[in-house]
Design an enzyme around this catalytic site. Structure first.
Site, PDB file in Angstrom:
ATOM      1  N   TYR A  24      -2.134 -40.564 -31.887  1.00 26.78           N
ATOM      2  CA  TYR A  24      -2.427 -41.613 -32.863  1.00 26.78           C
ATOM      3  C   TYR A  24      -2.135 -41.222 -34.311  1.00 26.78           C
ATOM      4  O   TYR A  24      -2.279 -42.050 -35.209  1.00 26.78           O
ATOM      5  CB  TYR A  24      -3.892 -42.045 -32.715  1.00 26.78           C
ATOM      6  CG  TYR A  24      -4.199 -42.618 -31.349  1.00 26.78           C
ATOM      7  CD1 TYR A  24      -3.576 -43.783 -30.923  1.00 26.78           C
ATOM      8  CD2 TYR A  24      -5.099 -41.995 -30.480  1.00 26.78           C
ATOM      9  CE1 TYR A  24      -3.827 -44.313 -29.663  1.00 26.78           C
ATOM     10  CE2 TYR A  24      -5.366 -42.517 -29.226  1.00 26.78           C
ATOM     11  CZ  TYR A  24      -4.733 -43.676 -28.819  1.00 26.78           C
ATOM     12  OH  TYR A  24      -4.990 -44.203 -27.578  1.00 26.78           O
ATOM     13  N   ASN A  75      -5.530 -54.757 -33.678  1.00 21.85           N
ATOM     14  CA  ASN A  75      -5.359 -53.671 -32.723  1.00 21.85           C
ATOM     15  C   ASN A  75      -6.651 -53.647 -31.902  1.00 21.85           C
ATOM     16  O   ASN A  75      -7.650 -53.074 -32.335  1.00 21.85           O
ATOM     17  CB  ASN A  75      -5.138 -52.336 -33.432  1.00 21.85           C
ATOM     18  CG  ASN A  75      -4.912 -51.211 -32.419  1.00 21.85           C
ATOM     19  OD1 ASN A  75      -5.120 -51.405 -31.221  1.00 21.85           O
ATOM     20  ND2 ASN A  75      -4.490 -50.049 -32.899  1.00 21.85           N
ATOM     21  N   HIS A  81      -6.721 -54.035 -22.860  1.00 20.00           N
ATOM     22  CA  HIS A  81      -6.429 -53.979 -21.425  1.00 20.00           C
ATOM     23  C   HIS A  81      -7.549 -54.550 -20.564  1.00 20.00           C
ATOM     24  O   HIS A  81      -7.478 -54.494 -19.343  1.00 20.00           O
ATOM     25  CB  HIS A  81      -6.165 -52.515 -21.030  1.00 20.00           C
ATOM     26  CG  HIS A  81      -5.367 -51.770 -22.059  1.00 20.00           C
ATOM     27  ND1 HIS A  81      -4.065 -52.102 -22.357  1.00 20.00           N
ATOM     28  CD2 HIS A  81      -5.688 -50.749 -22.901  1.00 20.00           C
ATOM     29  CE1 HIS A  81      -3.625 -51.295 -23.329  1.00 20.00           C
ATOM     30  NE2 HIS A  81      -4.593 -50.475 -23.676  1.00 20.00           N
ATOM     31  N   ASP A  88      -9.351 -65.206 -25.287  1.00 16.55           N
ATOM     32  CA  ASP A  88      -9.792 -66.593 -25.476  1.00 16.55           C
ATOM     33  C   ASP A  88     -10.092 -66.883 -26.947  1.00 16.55           C
ATOM     34  O   ASP A  88      -9.734 -67.943 -27.459  1.00 16.55           O
ATOM     35  CB  ASP A  88     -11.071 -66.862 -24.655  1.00 16.55           C
ATOM     36  CG  ASP A  88     -10.769 -67.067 -23.172  1.00 16.55           C
ATOM     37  OD1 ASP A  88      -9.614 -67.347 -22.821  1.00 16.55           O
ATOM     38  OD2 ASP A  88     -11.711 -66.939 -22.362  1.00 16.55           O
ATOM     39  N   HIS A 101      -0.261 -51.765 -31.904  1.00 15.35           N
ATOM     40  CA  HIS A 101      -0.727 -50.522 -31.275  1.00 15.35           C
ATOM     41  C   HIS A 101      -0.024 -49.361 -31.949  1.00 15.35           C
ATOM     42  O   HIS A 101       1.201 -49.417 -32.169  1.00 15.35           O
ATOM     43  CB  HIS A 101      -0.423 -50.510 -29.768  1.00 15.35           C
ATOM     44  CG  HIS A 101      -1.096 -51.627 -29.064  1.00 15.35           C
ATOM     45  ND1 HIS A 101      -2.442 -51.612 -28.797  1.00 15.35           N
ATOM     46  CD2 HIS A 101      -0.624 -52.815 -28.626  1.00 15.35           C
ATOM     47  CE1 HIS A 101      -2.768 -52.749 -28.208  1.00 15.35           C
ATOM     48  NE2 HIS A 101      -1.683 -53.508 -28.094  1.00 15.35           N
ATOM     49  N   LEU A 102      -0.784 -48.337 -32.234  1.00 17.72           N
ATOM     50  CA  LEU A 102      -0.198 -47.145 -32.857  1.00 17.72           C
ATOM     51  C   LEU A 102       0.754 -46.462 -31.883  1.00 17.72           C
ATOM     52  O   LEU A 102       1.857 -46.047 -32.246  1.00 17.72           O
ATOM     53  CB  LEU A 102      -1.322 -46.176 -33.248  1.00 17.72           C
ATOM     54  CG  LEU A 102      -2.262 -46.737 -34.321  1.00 17.72           C
ATOM     55  CD1 LEU A 102      -3.665 -46.210 -34.132  1.00 17.72           C
ATOM     56  CD2 LEU A 102      -1.724 -46.410 -35.690  1.00 17.72           C
ATOM     57  N   SER A 103       0.304 -46.342 -30.645  1.00 19.07           N
ATOM     58  CA  SER A 103       1.118 -45.676 -29.623  1.00 19.07           C
ATOM     59  C   SER A 103       1.952 -46.720 -28.880  1.00 19.07           C
ATOM     60  O   SER A 103       1.663 -47.922 -28.953  1.00 19.07           O
ATOM     61  CB  SER A 103       0.205 -44.938 -28.638  1.00 19.07           C
ATOM     62  OG  SER A 103      -0.626 -45.862 -27.958  1.00 19.07           O
ATOM     63  N   ARG A 112      -2.448 -49.100 -19.239  1.00 14.10           N
ATOM     64  CA  ARG A 112      -2.216 -49.556 -20.619  1.00 14.10           C
ATOM     65  C   ARG A 112      -1.036 -50.518 -20.718  1.00 14.10           C
ATOM     66  O   ARG A 112      -0.732 -51.050 -21.783  1.00 14.10           O
ATOM     67  CB  ARG A 112      -1.968 -48.362 -21.548  1.00 14.10           C
ATOM     68  CG  ARG A 112      -3.171 -47.505 -21.755  1.00 14.10           C
ATOM     69  CD  ARG A 112      -2.923 -46.440 -22.805  1.00 14.10           C
ATOM     70  NE  ARG A 112      -3.748 -45.285 -22.555  1.00 14.10           N
ATOM     71  CZ  ARG A 112      -5.011 -45.152 -22.982  1.00 14.10           C
ATOM     72  NH1 ARG A 112      -5.579 -46.083 -23.698  1.00 14.10           N
ATOM     73  NH2 ARG A 112      -5.698 -44.072 -22.686  1.00 14.10           N
TER      74      ARG A 112
HETATM   75  C1  DQA Z   1      -4.212 -48.308 -28.859  1.00 15.28           C
HETATM   76  C2  DQA Z   1      -3.731 -48.127 -27.415  1.00 15.28           C
HETATM   77  C3  DQA Z   1      -4.854 -48.407 -26.449  1.00 15.28           C
HETATM   78  O1  DQA Z   1      -4.399 -48.244 -25.111  1.00 15.28           O
HETATM   79  C4  DQA Z   1      -5.991 -47.436 -26.674  1.00 15.28           C
HETATM   80  O2  DQA Z   1      -7.074 -47.747 -25.815  1.00 15.28           O
HETATM   81  C5  DQA Z   1      -6.426 -47.386 -28.095  1.00 15.28           C
HETATM   82  C6  DQA Z   1      -5.430 -47.455 -29.153  1.00 15.28           C
HETATM   83  C7  DQA Z   1      -3.117 -47.887 -29.869  1.00 15.28           C
HETATM   84  O3  DQA Z   1      -3.290 -48.224 -31.040  1.00 15.28           O
HETATM   85  O4  DQA Z   1      -2.151 -47.228 -29.502  1.00 15.28           O
HETATM   86  O5  DQA Z   1      -7.606 -47.178 -28.370  1.00 15.28           O
HETATM   87  O6  DQA Z   1      -4.508 -49.667 -29.084  1.00 15.28           O
END
Ligand code: DQA
Length: 144
Positions: A24, A75, A81, A88, A101-103, A112
């Protein structure tokens, strides 16, 4: 009155910078907020930047955003997930929504790869680290 954009962060993102930095990154959520505020300022926008570890609180923030803002960047972290309730809430907001998403969630564990939130999002940015938030804000500014 300035246009408002809500930027919402889900569980464990308060630990950004300390939490699995190899995935991250080393910037904190405060750093992210500061960079976004700079962009907001030059675009005469107001940003509401929030983080919560609680699903219900995130839903309440989405409902408030839908009354008083022009768009949402979210985010949802782990709730991405799992949470039909957040999906909703986003759907009923009727606002432009960008999921960040950072990743790169598609490069990681299979669980994921499913995002309940994506179906409510106008766009998704995944895998570009904290810059993803900046791209999302610029995209949203162009949209509103
Ligand atoms: C996340 C990716 C998610 O799978 C994970 O649970 C996170 C961070 C991301 O920013 O990459 O907490 O949302």
């Amino acid at each position: 009155m300035k246009k408002k954009i809500y930027i919402l962060n889900g569980p464990n993102l308060n630990l950004l910078g300390e939490r699995e930095p190899e995935i991250y990154g080393r910037s904190s959520l405060k750093d992210v907020e500061k960079s976004l505020n700079k962009i907001a300022k030059t675009n005469s926008l107001e940003i509401v930047f929030e983080q919560s570890n609680h699903e219900g609180e995130l839903i309440e923030l989405i409902q408030t955003a839908s009354k008083e803002s022009k768009g949402i960047i979210i985010n949802p972290a782990g709730y991405t997930h799992t949470s039909i309730a957040i999906y909703d809430a986003l759907l009923s907001s009727k606002l432009p929504i960008i999921e960040v998403h950072l990743s790169n969630i598609y490069k990681r564990e299979n669980f994921r790869h499913i995002s309940y939130v994506s179906k409510a999002a106008d766009g998704i940015i995944s895998g570009l680290g904290v810059e993803g938030y900046i791209f999302a804000l610029k995209a949203l500014i162009n949209k509103i």
